[in-house]
Design an enzyme around this catalytic site. Sequence first.
Site, mmCIF file in Angstrom:
data_model
loop_
_atom_site.group_PDB
_atom_site.id
_atom_site.type_symbol
_atom_site.label_atom_id
_atom_site.label_comp_id
_atom_site.label_asym_id
_atom_site.label_seq_id
_atom_site.Cartn_x
_atom_site.Cartn_y
_atom_site.Cartn_z
ATOM 1 N N ASP A 201 0.851 -1.190 0.000
ATOM 2 C CA ASP A 201 0.000 0.000 0.000
ATOM 3 C C ASP A 201 0.885 1.237 0.000
ATOM 4 O O ASP A 201 1.993 1.212 0.549
ATOM 5 C CB ASP A 201 -0.895 0.018 1.243
ATOM 6 C CG ASP A 201 -2.014 -0.997 1.144
ATOM 7 O OD1 ASP A 201 -2.455 -1.272 0.022
ATOM 8 O OD2 ASP A 201 -2.416 -1.534 2.191
ATOM 9 N N ARG B 102 -16.890 10.059 -2.985
ATOM 10 C CA ARG B 102 -15.530 10.608 -2.901
ATOM 11 C C ARG B 102 -15.565 12.115 -2.652
ATOM 12 O O ARG B 102 -14.726 12.859 -3.139
ATOM 13 C CB ARG B 102 -14.751 10.274 -4.166
ATOM 14 C CG ARG B 102 -14.588 8.770 -4.396
ATOM 15 C CD ARG B 102 -14.086 8.441 -5.766
ATOM 16 N NE ARG B 102 -12.728 8.894 -5.956
ATOM 17 C CZ ARG B 102 -12.190 9.131 -7.153
ATOM 18 N NH1 ARG B 102 -12.908 8.998 -8.244
ATOM 19 N NH2 ARG B 102 -10.945 9.524 -7.243
ATOM 20 N N PHE C 128 -17.816 11.796 3.938
ATOM 21 C CA PHE C 128 -17.122 11.228 2.788
ATOM 22 C C PHE C 128 -17.477 9.752 2.657
ATOM 23 O O PHE C 128 -17.544 9.026 3.652
ATOM 24 C CB PHE C 128 -15.607 11.372 2.969
ATOM 25 C CG PHE C 128 -14.801 10.735 1.878
ATOM 26 C CD1 PHE C 128 -14.476 11.443 0.737
ATOM 27 C CD2 PHE C 128 -14.380 9.415 1.991
ATOM 28 C CE1 PHE C 128 -13.729 10.847 -0.274
ATOM 29 C CE2 PHE C 128 -13.643 8.809 0.987
ATOM 30 C CZ PHE C 128 -13.321 9.535 -0.146
#
Length: 679
Positions: free
Chosen positions: A304, A378, A373
């Site tokens: 990640d 988004r 959110f």
Amino acid sequence: MSARKKTITKDIAAQAALDAFKKLNPAVMIKNPVMFIVEVGTAITMLLSIWPALFAADHVGRGYNVTVFIILLFTVLFGNFAEALAEGRGKAQADTLRRTKSETMAKVLQQDGTTRNVPSTQLKKGDIVRVDAGELIPTDGEIIEGLASIDESAITGESAPVIKEAGGDFSSVTGGTRVASDYIIMKVMTDPGESFLDRMISLVEGAKRQKTPNEIALTTLLAVLTIIFMIVIMTMVPMADYLNVQLDIATLIALLVCLIPTTIGALLSAIGIAGMDRVTQFNVLAMSGKAVEAAGDIDTLILDKTGTITYGNRMAAEFIPVKGTAAKEMTFIALQASVKDETPEGRSIVELAKKLGESWAENEYASAEIVEFTAETRMSGLDLSNGTKIRKGAVDAIKKFVGANGGSIPADLDEITNRISRAGGTPLATAVNNRIYGVIYLKDTVKPGLKERFAELRAMGIKTIMCTGDNPLTAATIALEAGVDDFIAEAKPEDKIAAIKKEQQEGKLVAMTGDGTNDAPALAQADVGLAMNSGTMAAKEAANMIDLDSDPTKLLSVVSIGKQLLITRGALTTFSISNDIAKYFAIIPAMFILAMPQLDALNIMNLASPKSAILSALIFNAIIIPLLIPIAMKGVKFRTLSADRLLTRNVLIYGVGGIIVPFVGIKLIDLVLYSLNIV
């Protein structure tokens, strides 16, 4: 916590010495075929020491048989000591963990809202427990209410507490840790005896340690070599009879023990156990030796971006207005869109706006509706009571939002967005209703030293792939700065699994890191899955390694440890087999030189006598095992070289060294025996 701890203590060594005798049990020894053969030989020479003519006429005398018996006994004990020493380190750590697993009382919530004190050992999966400040968390679970600072030093050794809260990827708590402030209400996720701490104790003790495929293959090879040499020894008897050479049983056993790979046979288990223990010293819990060894064989690393390659705390660095918008106006809109945003990014935007002189009147927006959110929209922001919609979010999402409200896209928006992305930042557009005001520049920083570490992995032939939800431009900039080989932008959980499967279909071993529930499928799919202890229970259950410090970059260290385990095993195997050459030149001439004087040409060490040659080789074979224990425990130093260079280095040092060292050692022992007039 320091990366290394003191691994050998007097107590561990003393217990290992005692366990070396306990392991003489044939039921235990038979698991190691090579050392079991040595033990059988030891038993036979013991009988010969008591009854010299038990199997044949006494050609050598009781003293020689006793000497061979003692040397063989120490050979077996040294091998057992090496394994017991490796196991002892895990047991010592398990005892430390048990002290943290003291009897803890838990406050179980009842349906009427009251609490009932229950011993932690009686908690069942699904129980709801309240833990207040200063209290120990009784078992593993998920926080369902509350936010608290958790002291995990009992498990990780880190003194700094961590923040855990309900929901998200940081709601998992571990039994044995302590609530440092506030309170939590948690749901028990394990039944008695199945907690993370219980598994840790079992794993570090090595009780459930399974041999890895490479270790099984090597054990098979050693067994085959042992059988071959047994056949060779058996065929020597009729050959000796034909030459009128009398070969006594003790000498044949000594020859067998010296020729079979006893050195690596004695150290094999210790190397595997030490490999698991070595990752534990770095606060990484390996679920099996297979996971450690697989780390040494991986071809691809999938990481990640956030929290692994970068620090993960994206902070507002600049407010950039589009053409036609004043900087002050843009700053105020960014403040409005973020003032109810409790994420680190949202708080950083508010802080930057305050530094630039903007302020927020809370009472003027008391009736405003907070827009959270979500992964789908988004975006986040506020819906004011007068119908005004204030938003900030991904640029493409804001474009759609404005377009849906009949607005137009500023001509310089893409240029601003691309400039931020090329700099490695994250652009967040801001808008009110149908107008875009500008872009918030969120900046993340690549961790120092990563580029060099990725270069080391590349030198070993390991490919690195960065996964990120960022847009391709941002991903490309971060990938270039970090030095990874490839990247996947705008990655979803399915994309991570697809990337892992693609590599595996090409015959590669894949490792990855993760901490969220959405990472669990990919962690399970990867050959080596490293979950963060701060992550969700789902991630930890799916992975085969857990980092107690929650430091994703530690996977790079795990790779090095796995490589070191494989290199250590290969190096000592090479050394062990090379030893046989010197032993051959020591023993074979000594056995037949009286009947065949021509064999004196093979006595290149010029040993004092046949008995001295045999005993010297046997003594060297015994003492080399404890001398190699530190290498087996610590591991051969890992160097980031290609496979060809590693093989060449291994052969030169441990192959050639495995030939030279016995020649020197056997000769020195022969000189000592001769000077003491033993032979």
